[in-house]
Design an enzyme around this catalytic site. Structure first.
Site, PDB file in Angstrom:
ATOM      1  N   ASP A   9      98.261  81.266  75.753  1.00 46.21           N
ATOM      2  CA  ASP A   9      99.578  81.340  76.388  1.00 46.21           C
ATOM      3  C   ASP A   9      98.587  80.638  77.777  1.00 46.21           C
ATOM      4  OD1 ASP A   9     100.997  82.445  78.026  1.00 46.21           O
ATOM      5  OD2 ASP A   9      99.684  84.250  78.725  1.00 46.21           O
ATOM      6  N   ASP A  11      99.133  81.950  81.361  1.00 46.28           N
ATOM      7  CA  ASP A  11      98.853  82.846  82.332  1.00 46.28           C
ATOM      8  C   ASP A  11      98.309  83.966  82.036  1.00 46.28           C
ATOM      9  OD1 ASP A  11     100.351  81.360  84.834  1.00 46.28           O
ATOM     10  OD2 ASP A  11     102.011  81.729  83.276  1.00 46.28           O
TER      11      ASP A  11
END
Length: 177
Positions: A9, A11
């Site tokens: 991922d 963020d």
């Protein structure tokens, strides 16, 4: 030989979007919020109710995803992992269409050793085909066919149901074992 795949991922795993939330909140309300005070909560849950919609709207601002700080250690460890694993970045960008270009530019600038074909913009990470998913949101493990690895962030510190990696040193150790 087939390399295992690691989806990562963006963020709060490699990019410090929480830092941007905190900076925007201080800019708009003159209140400095310490990350430690967010244990188990997102910023929008920790601020007065009258501020919540403003905070929730921050990712829709044009400059939100530009020039985010890099999470400490992520570049070196991802580079090391890329020698033994196939690396993908899987970022949920569908909710914020203005994030596509800045996220692409950010990933290209900070992780240029990962080919752009390995950038996945998705809404539902269960569609990602990988052996591992490193993410700060456990909800993204629902339906994911590989092993979910929860990357520590203030909002998920109360989650005890998943394999937790506190930082990029622990990511290195997990994949070296």
């Amino acid at each position: 030989m087939h390399k295992q795949r690691i989806a990562i991922d963006m963020d709060e795993v490699v990019a410090d979007s929480l830092g941007r939330f905190l900076a925007f909140y201080e800019r708009d309300f003159g209140i400095k919020v310490d990350r430690v005070s967010l244990r188990g909560r997102h910023l929008f849950e920790a601020v007065p109710e009258a501020h919540r919609e403003v905070v929730r709207a921050y990712p829709r601002e044009a400059g939100f995803f530009h020039d985010l700080d890099v999470i400490d250690g992520s570049q070196a460890v991802v580079r090391e992992l890329s020698e033994r694993y196939e690396i993908f970045f899987a970022t949920a960008a569908m909710e914020y269409p203005n994030s596509f270009q800045p996220k692409y530019e950010w990933l290209h600038a900070h992780f240029s050793f990962v080919h752009w074909r390995n950038f996945i913009y998705c809404g539902d990470k269960s569609a990602v085909c990988a052996d591992f998913l490193i993410d700060d949101h456990a909800r993204n493990f629902i339906g994911f066919r590989g092993k979910g690895l929860l990357f520590s962030a203030p909002h998920n510190l109360l989650d005890t149901a998943h394999t937790r990696l506190q930082n990029w040193r622990e990511v290195r150790e997990f994949f070296s074992a």
